[in-house]
Design an enzyme around this catalytic site. Structure first.
Site, PDB file in Angstrom:
ATOM      1  CB  CYS A   1      -0.881  -0.067   1.242  1.00  0.00           C
ATOM      2  SG  CYS A   1      -2.053   1.240   1.358  1.00  0.00           S
TER       3      CYS A   1
ATOM      4  CB  SER B   1       0.763   4.187   4.329  1.00  0.00           C
ATOM      5  OG  SER B   1      -0.411   4.885   4.073  1.00  0.00           O
TER       6      SER B   1
ATOM      7  CG  HIS C   1       3.565   7.926   1.754  1.00  0.00           C
ATOM      8  ND1 HIS C   1       3.923   8.621   0.635  1.00  0.00           N
ATOM      9  CD2 HIS C   1       2.208   7.947   1.774  1.00  0.00           C
ATOM     10  CE1 HIS C   1       2.834   9.035   0.011  1.00  0.00           C
ATOM     11  NE2 HIS C   1       1.783   8.641   0.672  1.00  0.00           N
TER      12      HIS C   1
ATOM     13  CG  HIS D   1      -0.900  -0.625   6.462  1.00  0.00           C
ATOM     14  ND1 HIS D   1       0.129  -0.316   5.602  1.00  0.00           N
ATOM     15  CD2 HIS D   1      -2.008  -0.069   5.938  1.00  0.00           C
ATOM     16  CE1 HIS D   1      -0.334   0.413   4.614  1.00  0.00           C
ATOM     17  NE2 HIS D   1      -1.637   0.562   4.780  1.00  0.00           N
TER      18      HIS D   1
ATOM     19  CB  CYS E   1      -5.316  -0.765   4.089  1.00  0.00           C
ATOM     20  SG  CYS E   1      -5.002   0.990   3.835  1.00  0.00           S
TER      21      CYS E   1
HETATM   22  N1  COD Z   1      -5.334  14.778 -10.675  1.00  0.00           N
HETATM   23  C1  COD Z   1      -5.992  13.613 -10.868  1.00  0.00           C
HETATM   24  N2  COD Z   1      -5.411  12.407 -10.638  1.00  0.00           N
HETATM   25  C2  COD Z   1      -4.130  12.401 -10.221  1.00  0.00           C
HETATM   26  C3  COD Z   1      -3.398  13.575 -10.010  1.00  0.00           C
HETATM   27  C4  COD Z   1      -4.058  14.817 -10.264  1.00  0.00           C
HETATM   28  N3  COD Z   1      -3.426  15.968 -10.076  1.00  0.00           N
HETATM   29  N4  COD Z   1      -2.153  13.246  -9.595  1.00  0.00           N
HETATM   30  C5  COD Z   1      -2.118  11.896  -9.546  1.00  0.00           C
HETATM   31  N5  COD Z   1      -3.307  11.377  -9.928  1.00  0.00           N
HETATM   32  C6  COD Z   1      -3.726   9.978  -9.994  1.00  0.00           C
HETATM   33  C7  COD Z   1      -2.637   9.001 -10.392  1.00  0.00           C
HETATM   34  O1  COD Z   1      -2.499   8.922 -11.798  1.00  0.00           O
HETATM   35  C8  COD Z   1      -3.160   7.687  -9.787  1.00  0.00           C
HETATM   36  O2  COD Z   1      -3.988   6.990 -10.686  1.00  0.00           O
HETATM   37  C9  COD Z   1      -4.009   8.145  -8.597  1.00  0.00           C
HETATM   38  O3  COD Z   1      -4.097   9.566  -8.685  1.00  0.00           O
HETATM   39  C10 COD Z   1      -3.399   7.777  -7.249  1.00  0.00           C
HETATM   40  O4  COD Z   1      -3.408   6.419  -7.142  1.00  0.00           O
HETATM   41  P1  COD Z   1      -2.296   5.533  -6.393  1.00  0.00           P
HETATM   42  O5  COD Z   1      -2.342   4.171  -7.003  1.00  0.00           O
HETATM   43  O6  COD Z   1      -1.028   6.269  -6.359  1.00  0.00           O
HETATM   44  O7  COD Z   1      -2.789   5.465  -4.900  1.00  0.00           O
HETATM   45  P2  COD Z   1      -3.909   4.689  -4.072  1.00  0.00           P
HETATM   46  O8  COD Z   1      -5.234   4.727  -4.737  1.00  0.00           O
HETATM   47  O9  COD Z   1      -3.415   3.327  -3.695  1.00  0.00           O
HETATM   48  O10 COD Z   1      -3.940   5.593  -2.739  1.00  0.00           O
HETATM   49  C11 COD Z   1      -4.210   6.927  -2.826  1.00  0.00           C
HETATM   50  C12 COD Z   1      -4.241   7.615  -1.447  1.00  0.00           C
HETATM   51  C13 COD Z   1      -4.417   9.074  -1.693  1.00  0.00           C
HETATM   52  C14 COD Z   1      -5.410   7.109  -0.616  1.00  0.00           C
HETATM   53  C15 COD Z   1      -2.955   7.306  -0.644  1.00  0.00           C
HETATM   54  O11 COD Z   1      -1.853   7.684  -1.342  1.00  0.00           O
HETATM   55  C16 COD Z   1      -2.925   8.066   0.659  1.00  0.00           C
HETATM   56  O12 COD Z   1      -2.767   9.246   0.720  1.00  0.00           O
HETATM   57  N6  COD Z   1      -3.050   7.336   1.739  1.00  0.00           N
HETATM   58  C17 COD Z   1      -3.028   7.908   3.054  1.00  0.00           C
HETATM   59  C18 COD Z   1      -4.391   8.110   3.584  1.00  0.00           C
HETATM   60  C19 COD Z   1      -4.895   6.931   4.326  1.00  0.00           C
HETATM   61  O13 COD Z   1      -6.051   6.798   4.638  1.00  0.00           O
HETATM   62  N7  COD Z   1      -4.053   5.982   4.592  1.00  0.00           N
HETATM   63  C20 COD Z   1      -4.430   4.821   5.255  1.00  0.00           C
HETATM   64  C21 COD Z   1      -3.309   3.820   5.198  1.00  0.00           C
HETATM   65  S1  COD Z   1      -2.817   3.649   3.575  1.00  0.00           S
HETATM   66 ZN    ZN Z   2      -2.862   1.390   3.379  1.00  0.00          ZN
END
Ligand code: COD
Ligand code: ZN
Ligand code: ZN
Length: 376
Positions: free
Chosen positions: A47, A49, A52, A69, A176
């Site tokens: 995932c 995080s 990160h 996690h 998650c």
């Molecule tokens: N506009 C639109 N889409 C965008 C932009 C933008 N400016 N920038 C990036 N994107 C797109 C990317 O192309 C991608 O498809 C998507 O956004 C992000 O997807 P991923 O695969 O990187 O991430 P996810 O879906 O697995 O997770 C996204 C979160 C934002 C939830 C994650 O990164 C996060 O912040 N997690 C912390 C919050 C939380 O609840 N965490 C719990 C434990 S993880």
């Molecule tokens: Zn997570």
């Protein structure tokens, strides 16, 4: 079990520090103490995080640490005083625990138990010690879970018993990514039937928001992403339209306003970018639109917007883990999955053996995977 009460030697992926690959090592996992549970992890997802931490974005993280996690496993043994779990039970570890006693646990509207380790990163169990050692060094726990290991120990309040028929290689996502997105739509947003939704960011969590909007009966679900490759899958999961901000001269909130008779009922930010958060808010309809923040922005970032947007009736909300009260709700989500209330197998684009964990992180960084599930 033959191992009950004894330390277990097993494989784990250790994060010795930021900006280096995880290292597979033999560790020793101490037996569970009072009100703790030792779990054999069967499947664990990779995932954002976790990434990160590896990239050094979380400055107060304590190293070395065992990350991970999002997982499912089987109870190996339980410590004194544990009454609701026994060896052999299928379980999901909970990165947001539920103590049942704190102010948040007692409030039906909240789920962020005081006993959580998110943002504090003490890296220990509730008794302030670790159960992991490697090469004579103490290894830290990660947000109450630590699942990149064959065996882990968690506090009783950070693990939920799930249905005996649950496929662990799938329901690990309920730990998650799936629950975070799905709950953001059905709990935090409280999406209503017939409504119009916009989902900014179509990764695994954003797609889970799409699933939630669909289950809630939204009539339009507009996916927004900078990467067109994400659109086919979004439509499979229920997006009715997908747009790429790069294809328009107008700001994306104006495009959405034109498409939706002045704005959407629900906007979800699932990117973790404060500019996108403001766009989401601007995309929501005056008088009634609701914006849900799901993404975690960098710790120094600040969101700025014209307060008139709020004065004129828009709502801005957010929650961790989709607002679910983890110990109560995770077993129910697993039953909903078994009963086919929703389907999310398609979020798992890759399966790898545990030893290939670093390959799994590469797939995530290159944007090639939605979810990689590691199998032990
Ligand atoms: N506009 C639109 N889409 C965008 C932009 C933008 N400016 N920038 C990036 N994107 C797109 C990317 O192309 C991608 O498809 C998507 O956004 C992000 O997807 P991923 O695969 O990187 O991430 P996810 O879906 O697995 O997770 C996204 C979160 C934002 C939830 C994650 O990164 C996060 O912040 N997690 C912390 C919050 C939380 O609840 N965490 C719990 C434990 S993880
Ligand atoms: Zn997570
Ligand atoms: Zn609590």
């Amino acid at each position: 079990m033959a191992t009950t009460g004894k330390p277990i030697k097993c494989k784990a992926a250790i994060c010795w520090g930021p900006n280096q690959p995880l290292s597979i090592e033999e560790i020793e996992v101490a037996p569970p103490k009072c009100r703790e549970v030792r779990i054999k992890i069967v499947a664990t997802g990779i995932c954002r995080s976790d990434d990160h931490v590896m990239s050094g974005a979380i400055s107060d993280m304590k190293f070395p640490v065992i990350l991970g996690h999002e997982a499912a496993g089987i109870v190996e043994s339980v410590g004194e005083g544990v009454t609701d779990l026994k060896p052999g039970d299928k379980v999901i570890p909970l990165f947001v625990p539920q103590c049942g006693k704190c102010r948040c646990c007692l409030n039906p509207e909240s789920n962020l138990c005081y006993k959580n380790d998110i943002g504090k990163y003490n890296g220990v169990l509730l008794d302030n010690t670790s159960r992991f050692t490697c090469k004579g060094k103490v290894i830290h726990h990660f947000i109450s879970t630590s699942t990149f290991t064959e065996y882990t120990v968690v506090d009783e309040i950070a693990v939920a018993k799930i249905h005996k028929d649950a496929p662990l290689d799938k329901v690990c996502l309920i730990g998650c990514g799936f629950s975070t997105g799905y709950g953001s739509a059905v709990n935090t947003g409280k999406v209503k039937p017939g409504s119009t939704c916009a989902v900014f960011g179509l990764g695994g969590v954003g797609l889970s928001v799409v699933i939630g909007c669909k289950v809630a009966g939204a009539s339009r679900i507009i996916g927004v992403d900078l990467n067109n490759d994400k659109f086919a899958k979004a439509k499979e999961f229920g997006a009715t339209e997908c747009i790429n901000p790069k294809d328009y001269k107008l700001p994306i909130h104006e495009v959405l306003a034109q498409m939706t008779n002045d704005g959407v009922d629900y906007a979800f930010e699932v990117v973790g970018n404060t500019t996108v958060m403001t766009s989401a808010l601007q995309s929501s309809h005056f008088g009634c639109g609701k914006t849900v923040i799901v993404g975690l922005a960098p710790s120094t970032a600040k969101m700025t917007f014209d307060p008139l947007l709020i004065l004129t009736g828009r709502m801005l909300v957010g929650a961790v883990f989709g607002g679910w009260k983890s110990k109560d709700d995770v077993p129910k989500l697993v039953c909903d999955y078994i009963n086919k209330k929703f389907e999310f197998d398609g979020l798992i684009t890759h399966n790898l053996p545990f030893d290939k964990i670093n390959e799994g992180f590469e797939l995530l960084r290159k944007g090639e995977s939605i979810r990689t599930v590691l199998m032990f």
